[in-house]
Design an enzyme around this catalytic site. Structure first.
Site, PDB file in Angstrom:
ATOM      1  CE  LYS A 125      -3.948  -1.540   1.756  1.00 34.44           C
ATOM      2  NZ  LYS A 125      -4.618  -1.787   2.881  1.00 34.44           N
ATOM      3  CE  LYS A 209      -5.494  -8.784  -1.021  1.00 39.99           C
ATOM      4  NZ  LYS A 209      -5.674  -8.413   0.191  1.00 39.99           N
ATOM      5  CE  LYS A 212     -14.168  -5.860   2.808  1.00 38.77           C
ATOM      6  NZ  LYS A 212     -12.652  -5.804   4.103  1.00 38.77           N
TER       7      LYS A 212
END
Ligand code: TYM
Length: 343
Positions: A125, A209, A212
């Site tokens: 991130k 992956k 969200k």
């Protein structure tokens, strides 16, 4: 019924405790269900089961306050729609139990900067963020809060998807280190990762992956998405230019992901399933049908729960009491162990 560490089963064995959490940071998707949520529903009947909507974790990235409130309630309903029975397990919102934030501080004092820096999710991130982008300090300390979540409930078993393995390892290391320094305080938890479905990939970018975040709406199947849209997304899933249906996540990530989704949904082995198919089209059609059938009853139950907001509020209010009954004495024990005066 308050969960109790000393509860026993019919044969007088102590009942193990299971704990897990999901962030209300975006629309919940098929990966969340197959990797985590589905296990919660299985585990609740033979464990002392505690599940948490981890709203404090969601704050590590910017959230619209109204959306966060909406998503927190939505997540609670999805947990119940997926089979969690609040009369059997405990379901609550993390920020309602202040012990989480408090133990998190003790965990930050137990973890080293080097350990936190090695966390892959943080590295990914932080690396993705541009130089000008704001990266909250909490994104770095996040695994300490996650360790606190788990250790507060003396959890033996933590059902999670594969992406949380490293955070679980850290929670174990912190529990062991704390126990070693200050005497036995915490139960050392173990991750429970499903054999099939622990890492569902994005349908459009099958080497990443399913997540969200809103970067790939066409690659993500929402748990509340309508059937036509699910069928369309799976039919358009990225595969490869070959024709052979084979389970090989390295060489054929897209096809392998479809086999994994179908296998996780129907309870079959993806490798064995592959032998049954000769065309990608057939595989996609069966995969879409299985996912729609899987989600249909969850969506129907969700609609019932959404029509009764007071019911959800009552479940969450009861959950706080049950959660605090376990968490408060554990926090007190940890506070005393490090030398904080009783209050
Ligand atoms: P979160 O909210 O990102 O995801 C919730 C759960 O879903 C799993 N998962 C997946 N499984 C399979 N395939 C995928 N594509 C996929 N994406 C997500 C996750 O592994 C997770 O089990 N840090 C955690 C939340 C958390 C927590 C905890 C979990 C906070 N405290 C304590 C367990 C115990 C997270 O961000 O999960």
């Amino acid at each position: 019924m308050a969960p109790c560490r000393r509860s026993v089963d019919l044969y007088d064995r102590p009942v193990a405790r299971v704990f897990s959490g999901i962030q209300p940071s975006g629309d919940m998707h098929l990966g969340n269900y197959l990797g985590a949520l589905r296990q919660f529903a299985f585990d609740q009947y033979d464990h002392d089961a505690v599940f948490c909507i981890v709203d404090l974790h969601a704050l590590t990235v910017p959230q619209d306050p109204g959306e966060l409130r909406r998503r927190t309630l939505e997540a609670a309903r999805i947990h119940m729609a997926a089979g969690l029975d609040p009369s059997v397990c405990t379901l609550f919102v993390q920020s309602h139990v202040h012990e989480h934030a408090e133990l998190s501080w003790l965990m930050e004092c137990t973890a080293s900067v080097g350990e936190l820096r090695r966390m892959t999710q943080f590295k990914e991130k932080a690396d993705k963020a541009s130089d000008q982008e704001f990266v909250a300090a909490a994104l770095f300390t996040y695994p300490a809060l996650m360790a606190a979540d788990i250790l507060l409930y003396e959890a033996d078993r933590v059902p999670v998807g594969a992406d949380q393995r490293q955070h679980l390892e850290l929670a174990r290391d912190l529990a062991l280190r704390f126990n070693h320094r200050f005497g036995d305080t915490f139960v050392v938890p173990t991750a429970a990762v499903p054999r099939v479905g622990a890492r569902i990939m994005d349908l459009q970018r099958p080497t990443e992956k399913m997540s969200k975040s809103v970067i790939s709406p066409q690659g993500t199947v929402g748990l509340l998405e309508d059937a036509a849209s699910i069928v369309r997304k799976i039919r358009r899933a990225v595969t490869d230019t070959e024709v052979e249906v084979r389970y090989d996540p390295q060489a054929k990530p897209g096809v392998s992901n479809l086999l994994t989704i179908l296998g996780a949904t129907t309870g079959e082995d993806p490798e064995r399933l592959a032998r049954r198919y000769h065309q990608y089209g057939e595989l996609k059609a069966d995969c879409a049908e299985a996912v729609v059938a899987l989600l249909e009853p969850i969506q129907a139950r969700y609609a019932e729960l959404a029509a009764d907001p007071a019911g959800t509020a009552a479940v969450l209010a009861e959950g706080v009491g049950k959660a605090r009954a376990v968490a408060a004495p554990v926090l007190d024990r940890a506070r005393a162990a490090v030398g904080l005066l009783p209050r």
